[in-house]
Design a protein around this motif. Structure first.
Motif, PDB file in Angstrom:
ATOM      1  N   ALA A 149       2.144  16.748 -55.311  1.00 44.75           N
ATOM      2  CA  ALA A 149       1.287  15.699 -55.865  1.00 44.75           C
ATOM      3  C   ALA A 149       1.426  15.559 -57.372  1.00 44.75           C
ATOM      4  O   ALA A 149       1.093  14.514 -57.943  1.00 44.75           O
ATOM      5  CB  ALA A 149      -0.169  15.991 -55.504  1.00 44.75           C
ATOM      6  N   ASP A 150       1.937  16.563 -58.060  1.00 49.05           N
ATOM      7  CA  ASP A 150       2.080  16.510 -59.511  1.00 49.05           C
ATOM      8  C   ASP A 150       3.391  15.861 -59.938  1.00 49.05           C
ATOM      9  O   ASP A 150       3.695  15.816 -61.138  1.00 49.05           O
ATOM     10  CB  ASP A 150       2.021  17.915 -60.107  1.00 49.05           C
ATOM     11  N   PHE A 151       4.138  15.362 -58.988  1.00 50.81           N
ATOM     12  CA  PHE A 151       5.426  14.736 -59.301  1.00 50.81           C
ATOM     13  C   PHE A 151       5.549  13.407 -58.573  1.00 50.81           C
ATOM     14  O   PHE A 151       4.855  13.146 -57.583  1.00 50.81           O
ATOM     15  CB  PHE A 151       6.582  15.665 -58.901  1.00 50.81           C
ATOM     16  N   ALA A 152       6.451  12.595 -59.039  1.00 49.83           N
ATOM     17  CA  ALA A 152       6.705  11.317 -58.385  1.00 49.83           C
ATOM     18  C   ALA A 152       7.383  11.569 -57.037  1.00 49.83           C
ATOM     19  O   ALA A 152       8.122  12.544 -56.875  1.00 49.83           O
ATOM     20  CB  ALA A 152       7.598  10.449 -59.256  1.00 49.83           C
ATOM     21  N   PRO A 153       7.145  10.700 -56.036  1.00 48.35           N
ATOM     22  CA  PRO A 153       7.839  10.844 -54.758  1.00 48.35           C
ATOM     23  C   PRO A 153       9.353  10.770 -54.956  1.00 48.35           C
ATOM     24  O   PRO A 153       9.840  10.037 -55.821  1.00 48.35           O
ATOM     25  CB  PRO A 153       7.327   9.663 -53.938  1.00 48.35           C
ATOM     26  N   THR A 154      10.088  11.523 -54.166  1.00 49.10           N
ATOM     27  CA  THR A 154      11.547  11.479 -54.266  1.00 49.10           C
ATOM     28  C   THR A 154      12.077  10.229 -53.573  1.00 49.10           C
ATOM     29  O   THR A 154      11.378   9.582 -52.784  1.00 49.10           O
ATOM     30  CB  THR A 154      12.159  12.717 -53.615  1.00 49.10           C
ATOM     31  N   GLU A 155      13.321   9.889 -53.847  1.00 49.13           N
ATOM     32  CA  GLU A 155      13.940   8.741 -53.184  1.00 49.13           C
ATOM     33  C   GLU A 155      13.983   8.945 -51.676  1.00 49.13           C
ATOM     34  O   GLU A 155      13.787   8.010 -50.901  1.00 49.13           O
ATOM     35  CB  GLU A 155      15.360   8.528 -53.733  1.00 49.13           C
ATOM     36  N   THR A 156      14.243  10.171 -51.256  1.00 47.12           N
ATOM     37  CA  THR A 156      14.278  10.467 -49.826  1.00 47.12           C
ATOM     38  C   THR A 156      12.922  10.214 -49.178  1.00 47.12           C
ATOM     39  O   THR A 156      12.834   9.625 -48.090  1.00 47.12           O
ATOM     40  CB  THR A 156      14.705  11.932 -49.589  1.00 47.12           C
ATOM     41  N   GLN A 157      11.851  10.640 -49.840  1.00 45.56           N
ATOM     42  CA  GLN A 157      10.514  10.424 -49.294  1.00 45.56           C
ATOM     43  C   GLN A 157      10.189   8.941 -49.193  1.00 45.56           C
ATOM     44  O   GLN A 157       9.620   8.488 -48.193  1.00 45.56           O
ATOM     45  CB  GLN A 157       9.483  11.146 -50.162  1.00 45.56           C
TER      46      GLN A 157
END
Length: 210
Positions: A149-157
């Motif tokens: 939650a402390d990071f942006a979603p990855t491209e894969t997600q």
């Protein structure tokens, strides 16, 4: 204390809300299908030939108690050959419609996992559980998933989320097609046999995601 930028946190929150909305949509669709299938179950029970009744077992009673036998079940009205054939055809139509609805539902919720713990991994997850795990991965975690939650979603997600939404759109289209093409014809047949029509509840069209 989060290491993420404001933009990363903003994207994370928007993605989580998007996943949450999708989970609610899947739940609503499954509930709608289950409600329709429950009505079909009642219709099928009414249309099936009556089973041979087993001999009633005597009721155990203490001394001095008076035994009152259960009232006999009212016999079904006799049907002529045409009526019997009509009911058999209607029963098959009900069973076919139920199978079609069940096939649509199983694309959202794995049939093998509906009454069991998912740790057995008896078959691949479907949209509902995939969304739950993705929610844990993008959010604060769940089960053995730590979360991010402390990071942006990855491209894969984000790609997975788009894939799940595409699957949901396909299921939604197929379900609405059944309600448009199959259900009216079946209800017409029910009315022809003096039976109540099935009632379907459909949620509004989902908003398109940006």
């Amino acid at each position: 204390r989060s290491p993420a930028s404001d933009a990363d946190i903003d994207l994370s929150v928007k993605t989580l809300l998007r996943i949450c909305d999708n989970i609610s949509r899947v739940s609503d669709t499954v509930n709608q299908i289950e409600w329709l299938r429950k009505q079909l179950e009642v219709v099928e029970t009414m249309l099936r030939p009556p089973k041979k009744q087993e001999k009633a077992k005597p009721t155990l009673a203490e001394g001095g108690d008076e035994y009152e036998p259960e009232p006999a079940v009212a016999p079904r009205p006799a049907l002529d050959e045409a009526q019997t054939k009509q009911r058999a055809q209607l029963l098959k139509a009900a069973e076919d419609l139920d199978k079609k609805l069940q096939a649509i539902e199983s694309r959202l919720v794995s049939q093998a996992l509906q009454n069991s713990d998912d740790k057995y991994f008896v078959e691949p997850y479907k949209v509902y559980l995939n969304l739950l795990w993705l929610n844990a991965e993008v959010g604060t975690g769940g089960g053995d998933v730590a979360g991010s939650a402390d990071f942006a979603p990855t491209e894969t997600q984000l790609q997975l989320l788009s894939t799940f939404e595409t699957e949901m759109a396909g299921v939604d289209a197929d379900y609405r097609k059944v309600l448009k093409d199959d259900l009216p014809a079946f209800n017409h047949a029910l009315e022809g046999s003096n039976l109540a029509s099935l009632v379907a509840v459909v949620s509004s069209e989902p908003a398109k995601q940006e």
